[in-house]
Scaffold this active site. Structure first.
Site, short mmCIF file in Angstrom:
data_model
loop_
_atom_site.label_atom_id
_atom_site.label_comp_id
_atom_site.label_asym_id
_atom_site.label_seq_id
_atom_site.Cartn_x
_atom_site.Cartn_y
_atom_site.Cartn_z
N CYS A 145 5.12 15.26 1.57
CA CYS A 145 5.85 15.76 2.74
C CYS A 145 7.28 15.21 2.72
CB CYS A 145 5.12 15.36 4.02
SG CYS A 145 5.67 16.25 5.48
N CYS A 177 -0.78 19.51 0.22
CA CYS A 177 -0.97 18.60 1.35
C CYS A 177 -2.42 18.59 1.84
CB CYS A 177 -0.05 19.01 2.51
SG CYS A 177 -0.17 17.94 3.96
N ASP A 180 7.77 4.80 10.55
CA ASP A 180 9.14 4.89 10.07
C ASP A 180 9.54 6.36 9.96
OD1 ASP A 180 7.74 5.79 7.86
OD2 ASP A 180 8.80 4.50 6.42
N TYR A 195 8.29 -1.59 12.49
CA TYR A 195 7.64 -0.94 11.35
C TYR A 195 7.09 -1.97 10.37
CZ TYR A 195 7.03 1.30 6.87
OH TYR A 195 6.51 1.70 5.67
N GLN A 231 15.53 0.85 3.15
CA GLN A 231 16.77 1.50 2.69
C GLN A 231 16.92 1.49 1.16
OE1 GLN A 231 19.16 -1.12 5.29
NE2 GLN A 231 19.92 0.73 6.27
N THR A 232 15.80 1.34 0.43
CA THR A 232 15.85 1.33 -1.03
C THR A 232 14.68 2.14 -1.58
OG1 THR A 232 16.76 -0.91 -0.91
CG2 THR A 232 16.06 -0.13 -3.07
N GLY A 257 21.14 -4.45 -2.90
CA GLY A 257 22.10 -4.28 -1.82
C GLY A 257 21.65 -4.89 -0.51
N TYR A 258 22.49 -4.75 0.52
CA TYR A 258 22.18 -5.27 1.85
C TYR A 258 21.64 -6.71 1.76
CZ TYR A 258 22.47 -0.31 3.05
OH TYR A 258 22.89 0.98 3.21
N GLU A 270 7.92 -4.91 1.71
CA GLU A 270 8.40 -4.11 2.84
C GLU A 270 9.88 -4.35 3.11
OE1 GLU A 270 7.02 -1.66 4.36
OE2 GLU A 270 5.12 -1.83 3.31
#
Length: 209
Positions: free
Chosen positions: A198, A208, A146, A128, A53-54, A92-93, A48
């Protein structure tokens, strides 16, 4: 205001139907991802944090390598920082890696909390991530809301309010419908729908559930 687009009774009915709509679909269509092999909370925590952001595609190889080098939470807690940052290279980050290690050290010292309200106290763990770990690893009725989940539900329920308002509202509305014994699968079904069907652009609405 949140129920402007439809009567409250219809909204409640739609929300209550989500588990029966999503669980069978998820079990037939879920992707084979390495962090889904078992419900080890350490493995879920690492996945998680990496996925923040990846993209999933970028995480899979790094995750497998990370877990091979640091298979237990004790290994992560005691890992030299330079080695840890090398394992994180490409994601990153880097503050995420440092916070993840601090969280691991807290867990080694105090034990792995099983409830979202306690998990959220860990360094680098937001609402989250806490909900995801608690529901997937420990089957707590703890929603993980999220951007993907907000997008799915806002389309399903015809909501057009800002994300911050919807995030809190969806958390409140989802919690009562979490199915006992299937909390982890339900959390992941919402994630999976947002990630594969989605999508933000060109959603596959005909596929869906």
């Amino acid at each position: 205001i949140l129920w402007y687009y439809m009567p409250m009774q219809k909204r409640e009915t739609l929300i209550k139907e989500l588990p029966q709509l999503l669980l069978p679909w998820y079990r037939q269509n879920k992707r084979d991802l390495p962090w889904r092999k078992n419900k080890n909370p350490y493995r879920i925590l690492v996945s998680e944090v990496m996925l923040q952001q990846t993209r999933v595609e970028a995480v899979i190889h790094k995750y497998n390598n990370f877990m091979e080098k640091l298979p237990t939470i004790e290994d992560l807690a005691n890992c030299p920082e330079q080695e840890l940052l090398k394992l994180w290279e490409g994601l990153g980050y880097y503050s995420r890696a440092k916070n993840l290690q601090k969280a691991a050290q807290e867990i080694v010292q105090n034990g792995f909390a099983r409830e979202a309200k306690e998990l959220i106290k860990l360094k680098g763990v937001g609402s989250y991530t806490a909900g995801a770990i608690a529901s997937i690893a420990f089957e707590e009725k703890a929603p993980a809301v999220d951007g993907n989940v907000i997008r799915v539900l806002s389309r399903y329920l015809h909501d057009a309010l800002p994300q911050d308002l919807l995030r809190e509202q969806y958390f409140i509305e989802l919690q009562p419908i979490y199915p006992t014994g299937n909390c982890g699968d339900f959390t992941q079904s919402l994630m999976e729908l947002g990630a594969t069907i989605c999508t933000p652009k060109s959603p596959s609405c005909l596929a869906c559930p």
